[in-house]
Design an enzyme around this catalytic site. Structure first.
Site, PDB file in Angstrom:
ATOM      1  N   ASN A  11       0.856  -1.191   0.000  1.00  0.00           N
ATOM      2  CA  ASN A  11       0.000   0.000   0.000  1.00  0.00           C
ATOM      3  C   ASN A  11       0.891   1.240   0.000  1.00  0.00           C
ATOM      4  O   ASN A  11       1.507   1.568   1.007  1.00  0.00           O
ATOM      5  CB  ASN A  11      -0.889  -0.043   1.259  1.00  0.00           C
ATOM      6  CG  ASN A  11      -1.634   1.247   1.498  1.00  0.00           C
ATOM      7  OD1 ASN A  11      -1.763   2.093   0.605  1.00  0.00           O
ATOM      8  ND2 ASN A  11      -2.148   1.410   2.719  1.00  0.00           N
ATOM      9  N   LYS A  13       0.031   4.313  -0.226  1.00  0.00           N
ATOM     10  CA  LYS A  13      -0.630   5.474   0.390  1.00  0.00           C
ATOM     11  C   LYS A  13      -0.489   6.721  -0.496  1.00  0.00           C
ATOM     12  O   LYS A  13      -0.304   6.593  -1.698  1.00  0.00           O
ATOM     13  CB  LYS A  13      -0.090   5.731   1.799  1.00  0.00           C
ATOM     14  CG  LYS A  13      -0.073   4.463   2.653  1.00  0.00           C
ATOM     15  CD  LYS A  13       0.150   4.739   4.115  1.00  0.00           C
ATOM     16  CE  LYS A  13       0.280   3.416   4.864  1.00  0.00           C
ATOM     17  NZ  LYS A  13       0.336   3.572   6.295  1.00  0.00           N
ATOM     18  N   HIS A  98      -9.247   0.945   5.942  1.00  0.00           N
ATOM     19  CA  HIS A  98      -7.901   1.239   6.465  1.00  0.00           C
ATOM     20  C   HIS A  98      -7.974   2.213   7.632  1.00  0.00           C
ATOM     21  O   HIS A  98      -8.799   3.127   7.639  1.00  0.00           O
ATOM     22  CB  HIS A  98      -7.007   1.806   5.360  1.00  0.00           C
ATOM     23  CG  HIS A  98      -5.564   1.839   5.756  1.00  0.00           C
ATOM     24  ND1 HIS A  98      -5.041   2.835   6.546  1.00  0.00           N
ATOM     25  CD2 HIS A  98      -4.551   0.972   5.502  1.00  0.00           C
ATOM     26  CE1 HIS A  98      -3.755   2.575   6.760  1.00  0.00           C
ATOM     27  NE2 HIS A  98      -3.428   1.453   6.133  1.00  0.00           N
ATOM     28  N   GLU A 100      -6.315   4.698   8.463  1.00  0.00           N
ATOM     29  CA  GLU A 100      -6.221   6.129   8.135  1.00  0.00           C
ATOM     30  C   GLU A 100      -7.560   6.659   7.628  1.00  0.00           C
ATOM     31  O   GLU A 100      -7.901   7.822   7.846  1.00  0.00           O
ATOM     32  CB  GLU A 100      -5.099   6.340   7.113  1.00  0.00           C
ATOM     33  CG  GLU A 100      -3.740   6.180   7.778  1.00  0.00           C
ATOM     34  CD  GLU A 100      -2.681   5.532   6.906  1.00  0.00           C
ATOM     35  OE1 GLU A 100      -2.802   5.574   5.669  1.00  0.00           O
ATOM     36  OE2 GLU A 100      -1.724   4.971   7.487  1.00  0.00           O
ATOM     37  N   GLU A 173      -4.780  -5.252  11.046  1.00  0.00           N
ATOM     38  CA  GLU A 173      -3.740  -4.233  11.218  1.00  0.00           C
ATOM     39  C   GLU A 173      -3.971  -3.490  12.529  1.00  0.00           C
ATOM     40  O   GLU A 173      -4.773  -2.553  12.586  1.00  0.00           O
ATOM     41  CB  GLU A 173      -3.796  -3.213  10.073  1.00  0.00           C
ATOM     42  CG  GLU A 173      -3.593  -3.801   8.701  1.00  0.00           C
ATOM     43  CD  GLU A 173      -3.061  -2.753   7.713  1.00  0.00           C
ATOM     44  OE1 GLU A 173      -2.008  -3.008   7.131  1.00  0.00           O
ATOM     45  OE2 GLU A 173      -3.686  -1.695   7.544  1.00  0.00           O
ATOM     46  N   GLY A 179       3.079   1.891  10.899  1.00  0.00           N
ATOM     47  CA  GLY A 179       4.077   2.956  10.764  1.00  0.00           C
ATOM     48  C   GLY A 179       4.840   3.280  12.025  1.00  0.00           C
ATOM     49  O   GLY A 179       5.473   4.330  12.113  1.00  0.00           O
ATOM     50  N   SER A 217       4.029  -2.343  10.244  1.00  0.00           N
ATOM     51  CA  SER A 217       5.480  -2.354  10.449  1.00  0.00           C
ATOM     52  C   SER A 217       6.160  -3.644   9.984  1.00  0.00           C
ATOM     53  O   SER A 217       7.100  -4.118  10.631  1.00  0.00           O
ATOM     54  CB  SER A 217       5.811  -2.064  11.919  1.00  0.00           C
ATOM     55  OG  SER A 217       5.399  -0.741  12.242  1.00  0.00           O
ATOM     56  N   GLY A 238       2.985  -1.250   4.244  1.00  0.00           N
ATOM     57  CA  GLY A 238       2.910   0.174   3.951  1.00  0.00           C
ATOM     58  C   GLY A 238       4.290   0.708   3.628  1.00  0.00           C
ATOM     59  O   GLY A 238       4.814   0.505   2.527  1.00  0.00           O
TER      60      GLY A 238
HETATM   61  C1  PEP Z   1      -0.575   0.055   6.354  1.00  0.00           C
HETATM   62  O1  PEP Z   1      -0.799   1.242   6.483  1.00  0.00           O
HETATM   63  O2  PEP Z   1      -1.390  -0.694   5.779  1.00  0.00           O
HETATM   64  C2  PEP Z   1       0.683  -0.473   6.909  1.00  0.00           C
HETATM   65  C3  PEP Z   1       0.759  -1.738   7.162  1.00  0.00           C
HETATM   66  O3  PEP Z   1       1.703   0.448   7.131  1.00  0.00           O
HETATM   67  P1  PEP Z   1       3.201   0.163   7.655  1.00  0.00           P
HETATM   68  O4  PEP Z   1       3.686  -1.095   6.971  1.00  0.00           O
HETATM   69  O5  PEP Z   1       3.981   1.355   7.230  1.00  0.00           O
HETATM   70  O6  PEP Z   1       3.106  -0.019   9.117  1.00  0.00           O
END
Ligand code: PEP
Length: 254
Positions: A11, A13, A98, A100, A173, A179, A217, A238
């Site tokens: 993703n 973003k 998601h 966000e 998630e 993140g 992460s 992400g």
């Molecule tokens: C995400 O936003 O779907 C995600 C998993 O982000 P990150 O890998 O940066 O934690």
């Protein structure tokens, strides 16, 4: 256990330029052509870059995902992009739910339900993200929250999902892991993934083909140990998916 394809989804973003996005897609494409991974590799660029990237990965093993879809079918909804437009543009998958979009854009379960419906109607697979916040986690409400999120999803989309269970992919998630560099412990993951699988199976036997991903992460260093978790079918990535080498390393290591 029946061998089924693992899923690795990146993703991107709201990041990158047209040029950097094409370059990233090209690097992933080259690696995928060389390595011939057996898993399903999905890249999820910003919507405005979908078409040039579609042209690039066309006929390759890489699948195209969108980050968002309109809750409405075609019509007077200025600024929105419908499921049928995404389908027409070669999109195979779309994110819904998601964190966000839940916490920054303030979308709620009823919006997500409409989006899931529109996507299934348009024959696009849904990657449905859910998970508890840091506060929920600290208060040991993880399972309670997941159960309520899953129940709402399956209740609101009962008819569609019973007919097309394989059109849904779940992505657990934890919000506190997105993140942040934090990931749940192996023990926590085993327990949560068993819980998710049991909850889904209890709702209806027809839901057993639904795949469950982990996101939050993920890096080349932790990907393979995360993938050892029982009931886990893949990873949603992400930050690390924006760096070609990291994304490719994750694809290679699992
Ligand atoms: C995400 O936003 O779907 C995600 C998993 O982000 P990150 O890998 O940066 O934690």
């Amino acid at each position: 256990k029946i061998m089924s394809k693992k899923i690795i989804a990146g993703n991107w973003k709201q990041n990158g330029t047209l040029k950097s996005s094409i370059s990233l897609a090209k690097k992933v494409l080259q690696a995928v052509k060389k390595a011939k991974y057996t898993h399903e590799i999905i890249i999820i660029p910003p919507s405005i870059f979908l078409l040039p990237i579609r042209d690039l990965i066309h006929k390759s093993q890489i699948k195209l995902g969108a980050q968002n879809v309109s809750a409405f079918s075609d019509g007077a909804y200025t600024g929105e992009i419908s499921g049928s437009m995404l389908k027409d543009s070669g999109v195979d998958y779309c994110l819904v739910g998601h964190s966000e979009r839940r916490h920054i854009i303030n979308e709620d379960e009823s919006v997500f339900s409409s989006k899931v419906s529109r996507l299934i109607d348009s024959d696009i697979r849904v990657i449905y993200c859910f998970g508890e916040t840091l506060n929920d986690y600290k208060n040991k409400k993880t399972k309670l929250i997941i159960k309520s999120q899953l129940k709402k999803l399956f209740l609101n989309n009962k008819n569609n999902l019973k007919k097309h269970p394989s059109k849904l992919i779940l992505a657990y998630e934890p919000v506190w892991a997105i993140g942040t560099g934090l990931v749940p412990s192996p023990e926590e993951l085993v327990s949560i993934f068993k819980y998710i699988r049991d909850t889904v199976n209890k709702l209806d036997k027809k839901y057993s083909p639904i795949k469950i991903l982990y996101g939050g992460s993920v890096t080349p260093d932790n990907a393979s140990s995360l993938m050892d978790t029982k009931h886990l079918d893949g990873l949603l990535i992400g930050g690390a998916s924006l760096v070609a080498k990291k994304f490719i390393d994750i694809c290679s290591t699992i």
